[in-house]
Structures are given as structure tokens and as C-alpha cells.
Design an enzyme around this catalytic site. Structure first.
Site, PDB file in Angstrom:
ATOM      1  N   GLU A 157     -18.616  -6.307  16.998  1.00  0.00           N
ATOM      2  CA  GLU A 157     -17.373  -6.613  17.719  1.00  0.00           C
ATOM      3  C   GLU A 157     -17.589  -7.587  18.875  1.00  0.00           C
ATOM      4  O   GLU A 157     -16.676  -8.318  19.253  1.00  0.00           O
ATOM      5  CB  GLU A 157     -16.744  -5.312  18.265  1.00  0.00           C
ATOM      6  CG  GLU A 157     -16.208  -4.374  17.198  1.00  0.00           C
ATOM      7  CD  GLU A 157     -17.209  -3.342  16.712  1.00  0.00           C
ATOM      8  OE1 GLU A 157     -18.430  -3.550  16.880  1.00  0.00           O
ATOM      9  OE2 GLU A 157     -16.772  -2.319  16.154  1.00  0.00           O
ATOM     10  N   GLY A 178     -15.562  -0.978  12.747  1.00  0.00           N
ATOM     11  CA  GLY A 178     -14.869   0.265  12.414  1.00  0.00           C
ATOM     12  C   GLY A 178     -15.367   0.909  11.128  1.00  0.00           C
ATOM     13  O   GLY A 178     -15.239   2.123  10.952  1.00  0.00           O
ATOM     14  N   ALA A 209     -12.449  -2.976  11.458  1.00  0.00           N
ATOM     15  CA  ALA A 209     -10.999  -3.020  11.658  1.00  0.00           C
ATOM     16  C   ALA A 209     -10.509  -4.377  11.168  1.00  0.00           C
ATOM     17  O   ALA A 209     -11.254  -5.364  11.189  1.00  0.00           O
ATOM     18  CB  ALA A 209     -10.682  -2.837  13.135  1.00  0.00           C
ATOM     19  N   GLU A 268     -18.269   2.864  12.182  1.00  0.00           N
ATOM     20  CA  GLU A 268     -17.755   3.983  12.988  1.00  0.00           C
ATOM     21  C   GLU A 268     -17.132   5.062  12.110  1.00  0.00           C
ATOM     22  O   GLU A 268     -17.315   6.255  12.343  1.00  0.00           O
ATOM     23  CB  GLU A 268     -16.744   3.449  14.010  1.00  0.00           C
ATOM     24  CG  GLU A 268     -17.421   2.586  15.061  1.00  0.00           C
ATOM     25  CD  GLU A 268     -16.438   1.819  15.936  1.00  0.00           C
ATOM     26  OE1 GLU A 268     -15.591   1.082  15.384  1.00  0.00           O
ATOM     27  OE2 GLU A 268     -16.502   1.956  17.164  1.00  0.00           O
TER      28      GLU A 268
HETATM   29  N1  CAA Z   1     -10.871  -8.079   8.970  1.00  0.00           N
HETATM   30  C1  CAA Z   1     -10.079  -8.815   8.183  1.00  0.00           C
HETATM   31  N2  CAA Z   1     -10.521  -9.519   7.101  1.00  0.00           N
HETATM   32  C2  CAA Z   1     -11.829  -9.433   6.856  1.00  0.00           C
HETATM   33  C3  CAA Z   1     -12.718  -8.681   7.642  1.00  0.00           C
HETATM   34  C4  CAA Z   1     -12.179  -7.954   8.746  1.00  0.00           C
HETATM   35  N3  CAA Z   1     -12.930  -7.165   9.517  1.00  0.00           N
HETATM   36  N4  CAA Z   1     -13.971  -8.812   7.132  1.00  0.00           N
HETATM   37  C5  CAA Z   1     -13.860  -9.629   6.067  1.00  0.00           C
HETATM   38  N5  CAA Z   1     -12.578 -10.010   5.907  1.00  0.00           N
HETATM   39  C6  CAA Z   1     -12.022 -10.890   4.874  1.00  0.00           C
HETATM   40  C7  CAA Z   1     -12.383 -12.340   5.140  1.00  0.00           C
HETATM   41  O1  CAA Z   1     -11.488 -12.911   6.074  1.00  0.00           O
HETATM   42  C8  CAA Z   1     -12.248 -12.916   3.761  1.00  0.00           C
HETATM   43  O2  CAA Z   1     -10.891 -13.115   3.477  1.00  0.00           O
HETATM   44  P1  CAA Z   1     -10.361 -14.521   2.848  1.00  0.00           P
HETATM   45  O3  CAA Z   1     -11.060 -14.589   1.513  1.00  0.00           O
HETATM   46  O4  CAA Z   1      -8.887 -14.323   2.751  1.00  0.00           O
HETATM   47  O5  CAA Z   1     -10.820 -15.591   3.766  1.00  0.00           O
HETATM   48  C9  CAA Z   1     -12.758 -11.804   2.857  1.00  0.00           C
HETATM   49  O6  CAA Z   1     -12.642 -10.596   3.624  1.00  0.00           O
HETATM   50  C10 CAA Z   1     -14.212 -11.957   2.461  1.00  0.00           C
HETATM   51  O7  CAA Z   1     -14.962 -12.122   3.644  1.00  0.00           O
HETATM   52  P2  CAA Z   1     -15.977 -13.353   3.871  1.00  0.00           P
HETATM   53  O8  CAA Z   1     -15.512 -14.566   3.122  1.00  0.00           O
HETATM   54  O9  CAA Z   1     -16.168 -13.508   5.348  1.00  0.00           O
HETATM   55  O10 CAA Z   1     -17.286 -12.771   3.166  1.00  0.00           O
HETATM   56  P3  CAA Z   1     -18.808 -13.120   3.493  1.00  0.00           P
HETATM   57  O11 CAA Z   1     -19.606 -12.484   2.414  1.00  0.00           O
HETATM   58  O12 CAA Z   1     -18.982 -14.571   3.773  1.00  0.00           O
HETATM   59  O13 CAA Z   1     -19.104 -12.364   4.895  1.00  0.00           O
HETATM   60  C11 CAA Z   1     -19.043 -10.485   6.403  1.00  0.00           C
HETATM   61  C12 CAA Z   1     -19.064 -10.964   4.942  1.00  0.00           C
HETATM   62  C13 CAA Z   1     -20.385 -10.822   7.088  1.00  0.00           C
HETATM   63  C14 CAA Z   1     -18.838  -8.983   6.396  1.00  0.00           C
HETATM   64  C15 CAA Z   1     -17.890 -11.202   7.170  1.00  0.00           C
HETATM   65  O14 CAA Z   1     -16.698 -11.054   6.416  1.00  0.00           O
HETATM   66  C16 CAA Z   1     -17.625 -10.657   8.552  1.00  0.00           C
HETATM   67  O15 CAA Z   1     -18.363 -10.971   9.472  1.00  0.00           O
HETATM   68  N6  CAA Z   1     -16.550  -9.834   8.707  1.00  0.00           N
HETATM   69  C17 CAA Z   1     -16.131  -9.340   9.987  1.00  0.00           C
HETATM   70  C18 CAA Z   1     -17.024  -8.212  10.479  1.00  0.00           C
HETATM   71  C19 CAA Z   1     -16.574  -7.748  11.858  1.00  0.00           C
HETATM   72  O16 CAA Z   1     -16.555  -8.489  12.812  1.00  0.00           O
HETATM   73  N7  CAA Z   1     -16.222  -6.441  11.951  1.00  0.00           N
HETATM   74  C20 CAA Z   1     -15.784  -5.852  13.193  1.00  0.00           C
HETATM   75  C21 CAA Z   1     -14.293  -5.868  13.264  1.00  0.00           C
HETATM   76  S1  CAA Z   1     -13.686  -5.353  14.853  1.00  0.00           S
HETATM   77  C22 CAA Z   1     -13.685  -3.646  14.814  1.00  0.00           C
HETATM   78  O17 CAA Z   1     -14.069  -3.042  13.827  1.00  0.00           O
HETATM   79  C23 CAA Z   1     -13.154  -2.970  16.058  1.00  0.00           C
HETATM   80  C24 CAA Z   1     -13.372  -1.507  16.076  1.00  0.00           C
HETATM   81  O18 CAA Z   1     -14.438  -1.043  16.429  1.00  0.00           O
HETATM   82  C25 CAA Z   1     -12.325  -0.586  15.744  1.00  0.00           C
END
Ligand code: CAA
Length: 258
Positions: free
Chosen positions: A132, A109, A65, A112
Site C-alpha cells: 500500500e 487487503g 482492495a 490481510e
Molecule cells: N485493484 C484494482 N484492480 C487491480 C488490482 C487492485 N488492487 N490489482 C490488479 N488489478 C487489475 C489491473 O488493473 C489489471 O486490470 P486491467 O487489465 O483492466 O488493466 C488486472 O487486474 C491485471 O493486473 P496487472 O495487469 O497489473 O497484472 P500484472 O501481472 O502485471 O501485475 C500485480 C500483478 C503485481 C499484482 C499488480 O496488478 C499490482 O501491483 N496490483 C496492485 C497491488 C496493490 O497495490 N495492492 C494493495 C491495494 S491497497 C489495499 O489493499 C488497502 C488495504 O489494505 C485495505
């Protein structure tokens, strides 16, 4: 409808939906989920479409998400707008088969959404996770329930409580995905599977999908009873006579959907 977060192609009775927010690793925001809901409505309503494939990019199926969108939401807002329920679960109501073709990150998500599809084909670089807990929230789109049914309690607890990712080989071993292929073969493999399904009798496909889906929702005796009733109902279609006659006459079948 013009889509801004999806790329969609339909050919050979298969609709390929590509999640397309490359700057955010396909993070699932409200606009994308509204568009995905609309795209699935269109594919479901089109009699020329027999199977759907959902994919992302080589780097990410979807990284979850959209955290930047969620960060501003209060409890009153998520409850009030019925966050997730409102527009995330259309795929679970598709009668046509939906295949997830996953490369790169399928997190939160994203994992999921992949699990809501009928089966997952993974590229060798796929990484699955429910991280998460790192954000002080939990999976919210069915992850605690579906992941546990797929991989069992121990692995599900490990993943949701430590946020560790599972690679494609582990996902294959524990039954989260149906097969793993080299990255370059992901889309060709998913489309080949989808086209195979699309060439079959659509009624047999949809009713068989319903039977397997029931295995997750019902006790065994009820599930077997449902299977028996639906199996019997397939004998009412002309396609059943055609399928069996074609086998006996050693020729390819020609299904009409009747
Ligand atoms: N939401 C919003 N933006 C996201 C994102 C997310 N879930 N995942 C990545 N991005 C964005 C980053 O902010 C970044 O944007 P900027 O360049 O503007 O800073 C861009 O995508 C590239 O990401 P990274 O620079 O972080 O890339 P990386 O290769 O260093 O890392 C990653 C990759 C490990 C996937 C890391 O991006 C990450 O940990 N993302 C979040 C994963 C996460 O926590 N997902 C769960 C979300 S909560 C959820 O999903 C609730 C639910 O169940 C419904």
C-alpha cells in the site's frame, strides 16, 4: 442469494468459497466484501457446515482492495461509510474454522484477508505483500498489526515500508503460513484439512479455536486461565465421553455435537 463475485460449493460439511473477479486479480471491492460477508453468514448459520475454505484463483488469492474503487473515495466518504470495518471483518467473527488456501498474489487487503483466517495453506507460487505504501496509503485491514504478530517487527517493517513481496518459502520459514504445497495440490490439501476438522466434535473445534485466538488478544496468564475454563467446559459434552470411549475401545468415534 445469487453471488456475482464468488463461486461457492458445499460438500462433506465443508463450504469452499472462491473469490472470483478474474479480470481484476480478485481485487476486493465493496460488492465482493458484501457477498463474502453474506456467504460467511450463510455458512455459519448452516448446521451442516463445519469448516470453511476461502481461496482465489491460481494467479491471485486477491491483489488487494480495489484501487479503482478506492481512488474516488474522499476522507469524508471512507470515514462516513466506515470503510473496511463495515464489511471486511466478518471472517474474524466466524466461530467455525476458516482456512485460507492461497495461490499467486495475496497483496494488501488480500494478504490481510488471508491473515484474518485461522490458518493459511500456501501454494508454491504464493506471494504475500503489503504494498500500500506505493499508493501513499498504509495497510488498512489489520495488516500492520497481524503481519507484525505473525512475522515480527523487522520483517513486517521491511514489507510495509519497502512493499517487497515474500514468496511461499519465506512465508513458511517465518510462520505466516502453516504449510506450502505444489499448486495442483492446494485445493485438495485444504479440503482434506477442512474435512478432517469437519469430522471432529464441533464444540471441541470451536472452543479450541477460541483458545488459540485468545493468545493474540490476552496476556499469557489470562490466556491460560481461559484455556483451563474452556478445557473444563468440554467435559460437559457427550462428545467428550464418546471420543475417549472410542479411543479406549479401539474404534472410530461417532460425534453428535452434543
Ligand atoms: N485493484 C484494482 N484492480 C487491480 C488490482 C487492485 N488492487 N490489482 C490488479 N488489478 C487489475 C489491473 O488493473 C489489471 O486490470 P486491467 O487489465 O483492466 O488493466 C488486472 O487486474 C491485471 O493486473 P496487472 O495487469 O497489473 O497484472 P500484472 O501481472 O502485471 O501485475 C500485480 C500483478 C503485481 C499484482 C499488480 O496488478 C499490482 O501491483 N496490483 C496492485 C497491488 C496493490 O497495490 N495492492 C494493495 C491495494 S491497497 C489495499 O489493499 C488497502 C488495504 O489494505 C485495505
Amino acid at each position: 442469494m445469487a453471488y456475482e463475485t464468488l463461486l461457492i460449493e458445499t460438500a462433506d460439511a465443508v463450504t469452499l468459497i472462491r473469490l472470483n473477479r478474474p479480470g481484476a486479480l480478485n481485487a476486493l471491492n465493496g460488492q465482493l466484501m458484501d457477498e463474502l460477508t453474506a456467504a460467511l453468514d450463510v455458512a455459519e448459520a448452516d448446521p451442516g457446515v463445519r469448516c470453511i475454505v476461502i481461496t482465489g484463483s491460481d494467479r491471485a488469492f486477491a491483489a488487494g482492495a480495489d484501487i479503482k474503487e478506492m481512488a474516488a473515495k474522499s476522507y469524508a466518504e471512507v470515514y462516513g461509510e466506515d470503510f473496511i470495518t463495515r464489511n471486511w471483518e466478518r471472517v474474524t467473527r466466524c466461530r467455525k474454522p476458516v482456512i485460507a488456501a492461497v495461490a499467486g498474489y495475496a497483496l494488501g487487503g488480500g494478504c490481510e484477508l488471508a491473515m484474518m483466517c485461522d490458518f493459511i495453506i500456501a501454494a508454491e507460487n504464493a506471494k504475500f505483500g503489503q504494498p500500500e505504501i506505493n499508493l501513499a496509503v498504509s495497510p488498512g485491514a489489520g495488516g500492520t498489526q497481524r503481519l507484525t504478530r505473525f512475522v515480527g517487527k523487522s520483517k513486517a517493517m521491511d514489507m510495509v515500508l519497502t512493499a517487497r513481496m515474500m514468496d511461499a518459502a519465506e512465508a513458511d520459514r517465518c510462520g505466516l503460513v502453516s504449510r506450502v504445497v505444489p499448486l495442483a495440490e492446494l485445493i485438495p490439501t485444504a479440503l482434506k484439512a477442512a474435512k478432517k476438522i469437519a469430522a471432529l466434535s464441533p464444540n471441541a473445534v470451536m472452543l479450541t479455536k477460541e483458545m488459540v485466538g485468545a493468545a493474540y488478544e490476552t496476556p499469557l496468564s489470562q490466556g491460560v486461565k481461559l484455556e483451563r475454563r474452556l478445557f473444563h467446559s468440554l467435559f460437559a459434552f457427550e462428545d467428550k465421553a464418546e471420543g475417549m470411549a472410542a479411543f479406549i475401545e479401539k474404534r472410530p468415534p461417532s460425534f453428535t455435537g452434543r
